[in-house]
Design an enzyme around this catalytic site. Structure first.
Site, mmCIF file in Angstrom:
data_model
loop_
_atom_site.group_PDB
_atom_site.id
_atom_site.type_symbol
_atom_site.label_atom_id
_atom_site.label_comp_id
_atom_site.label_asym_id
_atom_site.label_seq_id
_atom_site.Cartn_x
_atom_site.Cartn_y
_atom_site.Cartn_z
ATOM 1 N N LYS A 1 0.863 -1.182 0.000
ATOM 2 C CA LYS A 1 0.000 0.000 0.000
ATOM 3 C C LYS A 1 0.899 1.231 0.000
ATOM 4 O O LYS A 1 1.778 1.376 0.852
ATOM 5 C CB LYS A 1 -0.866 -0.006 1.259
ATOM 6 C CG LYS A 1 -1.634 1.280 1.465
ATOM 7 C CD LYS A 1 -2.570 1.135 2.626
ATOM 8 C CE LYS A 1 -3.165 2.458 3.016
ATOM 9 N NZ LYS A 1 -4.171 2.315 4.061
HETATM 10 C C1 5RP Z 1 -2.360 4.733 7.893
HETATM 11 C C2 5RP Z 1 -3.138 3.879 7.003
HETATM 12 C C3 5RP Z 1 -4.476 4.338 6.594
HETATM 13 O O1 5RP Z 1 -5.363 3.285 6.655
HETATM 14 C C4 5RP Z 1 -4.349 4.865 5.227
HETATM 15 O O2 5RP Z 1 -3.625 6.035 5.230
HETATM 16 C C5 5RP Z 1 -5.641 4.934 4.401
HETATM 17 O O3 5RP Z 1 -6.373 5.947 4.761
HETATM 18 P P1 5RP Z 1 -6.459 7.312 3.979
HETATM 19 O O4 5RP Z 1 -7.126 7.005 2.659
HETATM 20 O O5 5RP Z 1 -7.301 8.149 4.884
HETATM 21 O O6 5RP Z 1 -5.062 7.843 3.769
HETATM 22 O O7 5RP Z 1 -2.716 2.845 6.586
HETATM 23 O O8 5RP Z 1 -1.398 3.977 8.476
#
Ligand code: 5RP
Length: 279
Positions: free
Chosen positions: A203
């Protein structure tokens, strides 16, 4: 008692017909074990190869930030539109209905909050992820942050060892190191580092030149949404990420902080799964 009479001999052996041996639809995942593939197939839709993950793990570092004050009121109504839920175990046990039949990507590291210095984390025991029937576990990796890089990479490594032993895929979450430029070079390095250390999903954040980030990462990438943007801009971000080869989104604030969160997550789904261009 098994019937011992009228045991019929098999007749349809398909002699001469080669056994069908399908490849697995997800990048870099063909050599994984059955349990891993089964779990990945719950997260990523095999028909499109993509996913809309709904992230609501923010409270574990930020507390009750806007949109996650009341998971029962703000988030539960959105669950039906998500392919996968990403949250921490306390909220999962307390507030997510086990009857929702959605795969969970369990936030599996914890430590410091926004009040101190982020990412001094430890990893939860994999047995808890097994008990919670997690389809994946997520661990933060802060590449380029001198204070926490080594311990977060070690966390990822430990999570991958434990995940492999239990058939649970690991998602490496790239936290942007404090002084890092948010560009394709940085995200390419951070994503690749996660994959090299065994992450099954990465991610990260969308940036210009994202197709290079995707191309050199051997496993599927999903993008975070980041801070709240106007809806059209957030949808455009998702569109550009998908067009660049991302395998989906793991979006939080741009969904649950929207004026119309249910409509927003459905629009994100149309961009991700149908490739619709926001206008
Ligand atoms: C932080 C994360 C959050 O889940 C991620 O940032 C996703 O959320 P957003 O779309 O609000 O950024 O992994 O550690």
């Amino acid at each position: 008692m098994a019937d011992l009479d009228d045991i019929r001999d098999g007749r349809e052996y398909g002699v001469g017909v080669a056994q069908r041996t399908d490849g697995f639809f997800l990048k870099g995942s063909n050599n994984l074990d059955w349990g891993m593939k089964d779990r990945l197939s719950r997260i990523f839709n095999p028909a499109t190869g993509r996913t809309v993950m709904l992230a609501f793990d923010h409270g574990f570092i930020m507390g009750p930030t806007s949109g996650v004050e009341r998971i029962d009121l703000n988030i539960v109504p959105l669950i039906e539109y998500a392919d996968c839920l990403m949250c921490a175990r306390g909220v999962l046990r307390a507030l997510v209905p086990p009857t929702c039949r959605k795969p969970v990507c369990l936030r599996s590291d914890a430590g410091t909050s926004i009040l101190t210095e982020l990412n001094h984390n430890v990893v939860i025991d994999i047995q808890d992820a097994v008990k919670l029937n997690a389809s994946a576990i997520a661990v933060m990796v802060s590449v380029g942050d001198a204070a926490t890089e080594a311990e977060t990479v070690a966390n990822l490594y430990q999570a991958v060892d434990a995940g492999q032993a239990s058939g649970i895929p690991v998602m490496g979450v790239t936290a942007v190191g404090k002084d890092m430029a948010r560009d394709a070079r940085y995200f390419g390095l951070a994503s690749r580092l996660c994959a090299e250390n065994g992450a099954n999903i990465v991610k990260t954040y969308y940036t210009e030149g994202f197709e290079k980030v995707v191309a050199c990462c051997p496993v599927p990438i999903v993008i975070a949404g980041g801070k709240k943007l106007p809806e059209l801009e957030a949808l455009d971000l998702a569109y550009r990420a998908i067009q660049s080869g991302a395998s989906g989104v793991d979006m939080g604030r741009n969904v649950f902080q929207s004026e119309k969160p249910a409509a927003m997550i459905q629009a994100v789904g149309a961009v991700v799964h149908q490739g619709l261009k926001p206008a």
